[in-house]
Write a protein that holds these residues in place. Structure first.
Motif, PDB file in Angstrom:
ATOM      1  N   MET A   1       0.837  -1.179   0.000  1.00  0.00           N
ATOM      2  CA  MET A   1       0.000   0.000   0.000  1.00  0.00           C
ATOM      3  C   MET A   1       0.883   1.244   0.000  1.00  0.00           C
ATOM      4  N   ALA A   2       0.581   2.195  -0.894  1.00  0.00           N
ATOM      5  CA  ALA A   2       1.368   3.415  -0.998  1.00  0.00           C
ATOM      6  C   ALA A   2       1.093   4.316   0.201  1.00  0.00           C
ATOM      7  N   LYS A   3       2.149   4.952   0.680  1.00  0.00           N
ATOM      8  CA  LYS A   3       2.019   5.852   1.823  1.00  0.00           C
ATOM      9  C   LYS A   3       1.524   7.206   1.335  1.00  0.00           C
ATOM     10  N   LYS A   4       0.436   7.690   1.912  1.00  0.00           N
ATOM     11  CA  LYS A   4      -0.143   8.967   1.533  1.00  0.00           C
ATOM     12  C   LYS A   4       0.728  10.092   2.085  1.00  0.00           C
ATOM     13  N   GLU A   5       1.003  11.095   1.248  1.00  0.00           N
ATOM     14  CA  GLU A   5       1.801  12.232   1.685  1.00  0.00           C
ATOM     15  C   GLU A   5       1.007  13.059   2.689  1.00  0.00           C
ATOM     16  N   MET A   6       1.681  13.474   3.739  1.00  0.00           N
ATOM     17  CA  MET A   6       1.028  14.259   4.785  1.00  0.00           C
ATOM     18  C   MET A   6       0.897  15.711   4.348  1.00  0.00           C
ATOM     19  N   THR A   7      -0.111  16.373   4.902  1.00  0.00           N
ATOM     20  CA  THR A   7      -0.234  17.806   4.681  1.00  0.00           C
ATOM     21  C   THR A   7       0.884  18.509   5.448  1.00  0.00           C
ATOM     22  N   PHE A   8       1.057  19.792   5.146  1.00  0.00           N
ATOM     23  CA  PHE A   8       2.064  20.575   5.850  1.00  0.00           C
ATOM     24  C   PHE A   8       1.797  20.563   7.350  1.00  0.00           C
ATOM     25  N   GLU A   9       0.533  20.747   7.713  1.00  0.00           N
ATOM     26  CA  GLU A   9       0.161  20.797   9.128  1.00  0.00           C
ATOM     27  C   GLU A   9       0.411  19.457   9.819  1.00  0.00           C
ATOM     28  N   GLN A  10       0.107  18.362   9.127  1.00  0.00           N
ATOM     29  CA  GLN A  10       0.356  17.031   9.697  1.00  0.00           C
ATOM     30  C   GLN A  10       1.852  16.801   9.879  1.00  0.00           C
ATOM     31  N   SER A  11       2.639  17.224   8.902  1.00  0.00           N
ATOM     32  CA  SER A  11       4.095  17.070   8.994  1.00  0.00           C
ATOM     33  C   SER A  11       4.662  17.862  10.160  1.00  0.00           C
ATOM     34  N   MET A  12       4.184  19.096  10.332  1.00  0.00           N
ATOM     35  CA  MET A  12       4.665  19.915  11.437  1.00  0.00           C
ATOM     36  C   MET A  12       4.280  19.314  12.788  1.00  0.00           C
ATOM     37  N   ALA A  13       3.071  18.781  12.886  1.00  0.00           N
ATOM     38  CA  ALA A  13       2.633  18.150  14.131  1.00  0.00           C
ATOM     39  C   ALA A  13       3.502  16.936  14.442  1.00  0.00           C
ATOM     40  N   ARG A  14       3.796  16.139  13.426  1.00  0.00           N
ATOM     41  CA  ARG A  14       4.647  14.956  13.632  1.00  0.00           C
ATOM     42  C   ARG A  14       6.061  15.377  14.017  1.00  0.00           C
ATOM     43  N   LEU A  15       6.564  16.445  13.404  1.00  0.00           N
ATOM     44  CA  LEU A  15       7.888  16.949  13.766  1.00  0.00           C
ATOM     45  C   LEU A  15       7.929  17.369  15.235  1.00  0.00           C
ATOM     46  N   GLU A  16       6.870  18.013  15.702  1.00  0.00           N
ATOM     47  CA  GLU A  16       6.806  18.411  17.108  1.00  0.00           C
ATOM     48  C   GLU A  16       6.850  17.185  18.020  1.00  0.00           C
ATOM     49  N   GLU A  17       6.144  16.125  17.631  1.00  0.00           N
ATOM     50  CA  GLU A  17       6.167  14.882  18.414  1.00  0.00           C
ATOM     51  C   GLU A  17       7.579  14.307  18.453  1.00  0.00           C
ATOM     52  N   ILE A  18       8.236  14.290  17.299  1.00  0.00           N
ATOM     53  CA  ILE A  18       9.587  13.733  17.216  1.00  0.00           C
ATOM     54  C   ILE A  18      10.549  14.534  18.076  1.00  0.00           C
ATOM     55  N   VAL A  19      10.487  15.853  17.979  1.00  0.00           N
ATOM     56  CA  VAL A  19      11.379  16.707  18.772  1.00  0.00           C
ATOM     57  C   VAL A  19      11.167  16.448  20.259  1.00  0.00           C
ATOM     58  N   SER A  20       9.919  16.342  20.658  1.00  0.00           N
ATOM     59  CA  SER A  20       9.618  16.068  22.064  1.00  0.00           C
ATOM     60  C   SER A  20      10.217  14.738  22.509  1.00  0.00           C
ATOM     61  N   GLN A  21      10.061  13.715  21.686  1.00  0.00           N
ATOM     62  CA  GLN A  21      10.615  12.407  22.029  1.00  0.00           C
ATOM     63  C   GLN A  21      12.137  12.439  22.081  1.00  0.00           C
ATOM     64  N   LEU A  22      12.756  13.160  21.140  1.00  0.00           N
ATOM     65  CA  LEU A  22      14.216  13.241  21.126  1.00  0.00           C
ATOM     66  C   LEU A  22      14.734  14.042  22.324  1.00  0.00           C
ATOM     67  N   GLU A  23      14.001  15.069  22.726  1.00  0.00           N
ATOM     68  CA  GLU A  23      14.421  15.870  23.878  1.00  0.00           C
ATOM     69  C   GLU A  23      14.367  15.060  25.169  1.00  0.00           C
ATOM     70  N   ASN A  24      13.430  14.122  25.257  1.00  0.00           N
ATOM     71  CA  ASN A  24      13.333  13.277  26.448  1.00  0.00           C
ATOM     72  C   ASN A  24      14.523  12.336  26.575  1.00  0.00           C
ATOM     73  N   ASN A  25      15.116  11.992  25.442  1.00  0.00           N
ATOM     74  CA  ASN A  25      16.332  11.168  25.417  1.00  0.00           C
ATOM     75  C   ASN A  25      16.158   9.845  26.166  1.00  0.00           C
ATOM     76  N   GLU A  26      14.983   9.241  26.046  1.00  0.00           N
ATOM     77  CA  GLU A  26      14.702   7.992  26.752  1.00  0.00           C
ATOM     78  C   GLU A  26      14.587   6.794  25.816  1.00  0.00           C
ATOM     79  N   LYS A  27      14.792   7.014  24.534  1.00  0.00           N
ATOM     80  CA  LYS A  27      14.646   5.939  23.554  1.00  0.00           C
ATOM     81  C   LYS A  27      15.998   5.253  23.336  1.00  0.00           C
TER      82      LYS A  27
END
Length: 69
Positions: A1-27
């Motif tokens: 199944m092809a991956k649907k491209e995210m909207t700009f807003e969805q991409s920014m929201a996901r980036l915020e999640e990633i930054v938060s997870q990386l800042e926690n440094n628990e992974k």
């Protein structure tokens, strides 16, 4: 199944999640690297979308200013 491209807003929201997870440094290192790579890909996608939006605005502004003269 092809991956649907995210909207700009969805991409920014996901980036915020990633930054938060990386800042926690628990992974684990492998997951941290995967998140970082995903973030870089999202940044590239956002930059491409922004460039496209800017070009469209310039085209529309040119048409509008050309009509007003």
């Amino acid at each position: 199944m092809a991956k649907k491209e995210m909207t700009f807003e969805q991409s920014m929201a996901r980036l915020e999640e990633i930054v938060s997870q990386l800042e926690n440094n628990e992974k684990p290192l492998e997951e941290t690297i995967a998140l970082f790579e995903e973030g870089l890909n999202l940044v590239k996608s956002c930059q491409t979308q922004l460039s496209s939006f800017e070009k469209k605005v310039e085209e529309l502004s040119g048409k509008t200013s050309g009509e007003a003269q």
